[in-house]
Design an enzyme around this catalytic site. Structure first.
Site, PDB file in Angstrom:
ATOM      1  N   SER A  44      65.555 -11.815  54.563  1.00  0.00           N
ATOM      2  CA  SER A  44      66.006 -12.145  53.213  1.00  0.00           C
ATOM      3  C   SER A  44      66.421 -10.892  52.443  1.00  0.00           C
ATOM      4  CB  SER A  44      64.918 -12.909  52.454  1.00  0.00           C
ATOM      5  OG  SER A  44      63.736 -12.151  52.357  1.00  0.00           O
ATOM      6  N   THR A  45      65.716  -9.775  52.681  1.00  0.00           N
ATOM      7  CA  THR A  45      66.099  -8.522  52.018  1.00  0.00           C
ATOM      8  C   THR A  45      67.439  -8.028  52.545  1.00  0.00           C
ATOM      9  OG1 THR A  45      63.780  -7.900  51.692  1.00  0.00           O
ATOM     10  CG2 THR A  45      65.406  -6.139  51.556  1.00  0.00           C
ATOM     11  N   ASP A  91      69.815  -9.861  53.846  1.00  0.00           N
ATOM     12  CA  ASP A  91      70.846 -10.765  53.337  1.00  0.00           C
ATOM     13  C   ASP A  91      71.172 -10.470  51.877  1.00  0.00           C
ATOM     14  OD1 ASP A  91      71.095 -12.030  55.758  1.00  0.00           O
ATOM     15  OD2 ASP A  91      69.759 -13.681  55.261  1.00  0.00           O
ATOM     16  N   SER A 135      80.178 -14.541  64.799  1.00  0.00           N
ATOM     17  CA  SER A 135      79.035 -14.741  63.923  1.00  0.00           C
ATOM     18  C   SER A 135      79.220 -16.076  63.204  1.00  0.00           C
ATOM     19  CB  SER A 135      78.943 -13.582  62.928  1.00  0.00           C
ATOM     20  OG  SER A 135      77.769 -13.665  62.169  1.00  0.00           O
ATOM     21  N   LYS A 168      68.845 -23.070  63.355  1.00  0.00           N
ATOM     22  CA  LYS A 168      69.444 -21.751  63.597  1.00  0.00           C
ATOM     23  C   LYS A 168      68.360 -20.853  64.190  1.00  0.00           C
ATOM     24  CE  LYS A 168      72.102 -18.012  61.444  1.00  0.00           C
ATOM     25  NZ  LYS A 168      71.270 -16.927  62.008  1.00  0.00           N
ATOM     26  N   GLU A 209      70.301 -18.440  72.679  1.00  0.00           N
ATOM     27  CA  GLU A 209      69.444 -17.329  72.266  1.00  0.00           C
ATOM     28  C   GLU A 209      68.207 -17.249  73.150  1.00  0.00           C
ATOM     29  OE1 GLU A 209      68.952 -16.143  68.407  1.00  0.00           O
ATOM     30  OE2 GLU A 209      70.943 -16.796  67.746  1.00  0.00           O
ATOM     31  N   CYS A 248      50.130 -50.653  48.643  1.00  0.00           N
ATOM     32  CA  CYS A 248      49.748 -52.069  48.706  1.00  0.00           C
ATOM     33  C   CYS A 248      48.430 -52.321  49.419  1.00  0.00           C
ATOM     34  CB  CYS A 248      50.852 -52.887  49.369  1.00  0.00           C
ATOM     35  SG  CYS A 248      51.112 -52.502  51.115  1.00  0.00           S
ATOM     36  N   CYS A 287      53.670 -48.581  56.987  1.00  0.00           N
ATOM     37  CA  CYS A 287      53.174 -49.782  56.317  1.00  0.00           C
ATOM     38  C   CYS A 287      54.022 -50.963  56.781  1.00  0.00           C
ATOM     39  CB  CYS A 287      53.259 -49.636  54.799  1.00  0.00           C
ATOM     40  SG  CYS A 287      52.883 -51.159  53.914  1.00  0.00           S
ATOM     41  N   CYS A 322      55.214 -54.686  49.360  1.00  0.00           N
ATOM     42  CA  CYS A 322      54.733 -53.324  49.126  1.00  0.00           C
ATOM     43  C   CYS A 322      55.514 -52.738  47.952  1.00  0.00           C
ATOM     44  CB  CYS A 322      54.927 -52.462  50.372  1.00  0.00           C
ATOM     45  SG  CYS A 322      54.451 -50.731  50.135  1.00  0.00           S
TER      46      CYS A 322
END
EC number: 6.5.1.2
Length: 649
Positions: free
Chosen positions: A63-64, A66, A104, A142, A189, A392, A405, A411
């Protein structure tokens, strides 16, 4: 505090970047703002951190990286680093041409970006005459492993997308194809099962990337890694073999979060998002690719934060279909700027097998998705399983991984969610959300047609204010007056296996009324309907028939789906042709002519391409447009000539 190991320092020196090691460390520790670096420094940070990642020496999380990449692309959108496959930094061995390019994947970090991508698909579909009913999207996990290509003889790294390195030695070490699959299935991968890594290898290795790097390296692997290979915990997973979801593009727009969640939980491997791609080959070919990525494909990634959280309770919730979803009540935890106190567990078999109950410790992840997600169970306890429907009180039964259920008629949760689904799917009205529906149900409203029978004074007697009551009555009329597709109207009834795409397919062969007479045998003759789906659809249609007829009598403003041509190619002169209508038509509206062409088996596009068969011209069409079409080999007919062509059909 991030520091560089000796091996990371070696990688850094090999790259010979201008950025100083100290500034790199400051950027990675965020003690200096990445945005304050100049473009060359930002590029060097990206190159170095990417090299660390691909050398199993990851220094910052995905995340950093990106976030850094996003910041760099904001001011350098056309930089070559962004327009080609990110370079692979592996040993110094020679590269060879890949059997097929491995590009990519373009990335999206929000639902809004996904919607923009779908808009591009729709625009491209118009250009080549692909009907919206044919636009199916495939969603797969992914994988966060080591990308490679298997041509059945050799295994290659992705390299720069065109040339990679031969790493067939990984198969020589005993690496298997996932699920005992065949060789030669193309890109995939190298991955290791999360459950195996967490229980067997996490004490010895910091992350799974260290193991993937060892598998493709020339030297002999560690004994523990070899064992992981031997027992099938480390595998090469071809993308073609991945668990997937396929459905009409409208389902992505309506149910995006639950589809993403389903795929996120589909495999026991590290993943960092989901991949969406259009399945129509004509559309793929038309959209093509950049040097970096295919335009017909996009990855939805999330910048996630996580925390270890204690489970206080597991609460059951009953859905429209009767499936009961377990919701973990958590100790309130601050995550990604919000206080989280509950999270959905995928299904009750996960509760059972992973030991989720009061006192369990789970890893909670919150990201670009609004819904927080339990990534894994760190400390298992006695699982807390529901026995009765929370709505129910009916005794629950197991159906595969789910508790269900069986009370389909009385219900409250199933009834209310069915009513909400109807109005949400129509999408042409406002006001009938969960709270309004719940209140109506409290006063005995159980069927959709009963809502349409209500007058303003009825809503007032239920406790709604005068203005709200008036608005609800008006919205009911709006939902009938505003034009909607007949397939969307059918989809609103929520028949199992009959979402928007399948509804449109069926209505190309059956009218709304005759559809209820269709048999299982009729449906399996149609492309895309297997026996299991046909059984469920016929049963579901029988269940809604009475309600459907009552609503149909209210005269909703429905656009009728054009029927698939029953004529053979020789019976209509435009069958299978791609037609573009342009200019002002004098014998009818352009929309009517397009519908008529589709009914005759043609495909209608909005603009002329090399694949266009016929350009039909009305008034005020410029000579340049006509000549450009002829230059592409497109036949040009006036409106009157076209009408004469199809006059006997």
């Amino acid at each position: 505090m991030i520091t560089l190991s000796k091996s990371q320092e070696e990688v850094f020196k090999k790259l010979a970047v201008e950025l100083s090691m100290s500034k790199l460390i400051e950027a990675c520790n965020k003690s200096v703002d990445f945005s304050s670096l100049n473009s060359n420094e930002q590029l060097d940070v990206l190159k170095v951190t990417n090299a660390f990642y691909r050398s199993a020496e990851q220094i910052i999380n995905d995340s950093t990286y990106d976030a850094f990449l996003s910041e760099f692309s904001t001011y350098n959108p056309d930089h070559p680093y962004l327009l080609t496959v990110e370079p692979e930094v592996l040993a110094d061995s020679k590269t060879v041409p890949l059997p097929k390019k491995m590009l990519s994947t373009d990335k999206a970090y929000s639902f809004e970006e996904i919607k923009k991508w779908i808009d591009r698909l729709l625009k491209a579909a118009i250009e080549v005459g692909v009907s919206e009913s044919e636009i199916q999207i495939k969603v797969t996990p992914k994988l966060d492993g080591y990308a490679a290509y298997d041509d059945g003889i050799s295994l290659y790294t992705r390299g720069d997308g065109a040339r990679g390195q031969d790493i067939t030695r990984a198969f020589n070490k005993g690496l298997q194809v996932a699920n005992n699959g065949d060789r030669g299935l193309g890109p995939g991968e190298i991955v290791i099962k999360k459950s195996y890594f967490d229980t067997v290898l996490s004490d010895k290795f910091e992350n799974s990337r260290n193991i993937q790097a060892a598998i493709i390296a020339e030297k002999k692997v560690d004994e523990s890694i070899q064992k992981a290979i031997d027992v099938g915990a480390c595998v090469f997973f071809p993308f073609l073999s991945l668990e997937n979801w396929i459905g009409h593009y409208t389902e992505i727009l309506v149910d995006f979060e639950s589809i993403v969640e389903k795929m996120w939980s589909a495999v026991d491997y590290d993943i960092d998002g989901v991949v969406l791609e259009v399945t129509n080959e004509t559309l793929k070919e038309h959209m093509g690719a950049t040097r970096h990525h295919h335009r017909w494909q996009i990855a939805f990634k999330v910048n996630a934060e996580s925390a270890e959280v204690k489970v206080l309770n597991v609460t059951p919730q009953t859905s429209r279909t009767g499936r009961v979803t377990p919701v973990a009540e958590l100790e309130p935890t601050k995550l990604s700027g919000a206080t989280i106190s509950r999270a959905t567990v995928h299904h009750y078999n996960m509760v059972k097998t992973n030991g989720v109950g009061p006192g369990a410790i789970v890893q909670l992840v919150r990201s670009g998705l609004v819904i927080p997600k339990i990534e894994k169970v760190i400390k298992a306890v006695e699982p807390q399983l529901a026995k009765e429907c929370p709505s129910c009180g009916t005794h629950l039964i197991w159906e595969s991984d789910h508790l269900v259920c069986p009370n389909k008629t009385d219900c409250p949760a199933q009834t209310e969610n069915t009513l909400v689904h109807f109005f949400k799917t129509l999408g042409n009205n406002d006001g009938f959300g969960p709270k309004v529906i719940e209140k109506l149900h409290e006063f005995g409203i159980k069927k959709i047609h009963e809502i349409y029978e209500l007058k303003q004074e009825s809503f007032v007697s239920f406790g709604f204010g005068d203005k709200t009551a008036q608005n609800l009555v008006e919205q009911l009329q709006v939902s009938r007056d505003v034009e909607i597709e007949d397939w969307r109207f059918l989809a609103a009834f929520g028949v199992s296996r009959l979402a928007g795409g399948n509804c449109e397919k069926l209505l190309q062969h059956h009218s709304l009324d005759s559809l209820f007479e269709a048999t299982v045998e009729d449906l399996v003759q149609l492309d895309g309907f297997a026996q299991v789906s046909a059984d469920a659809i016929v049963e579901g249609l029988a269940n809604i028939k009475e309600e459907f007829l009552k609503l149909s009598a209210l005269n909703f403003n429905l656009t009728i789906t054009p029927k698939a041509s029953e004529k053979s190619p020789g019976e209509t002169p435009v069958f299978g042709k791609i037609i573009v209508f342009t200019g002002a038509m004098t014998q009818g509206s352009r929309g009517d002519m397009e519908k008529q062409a589709k009914a005759l088996g043609a495909k209608v596009a909005k603009s002329v391409t090399g694949k266009t068969s016929l350009l039909v011209t009305g008034d005020k069409v410029g000579a340049n447009k006509i000549n450009a079409a002829r230059d592409k080999g497109v036949q040009v007919l006036s409106e009157l000539d076209y009408l004469a062509l199809i006059s006997t059909y």
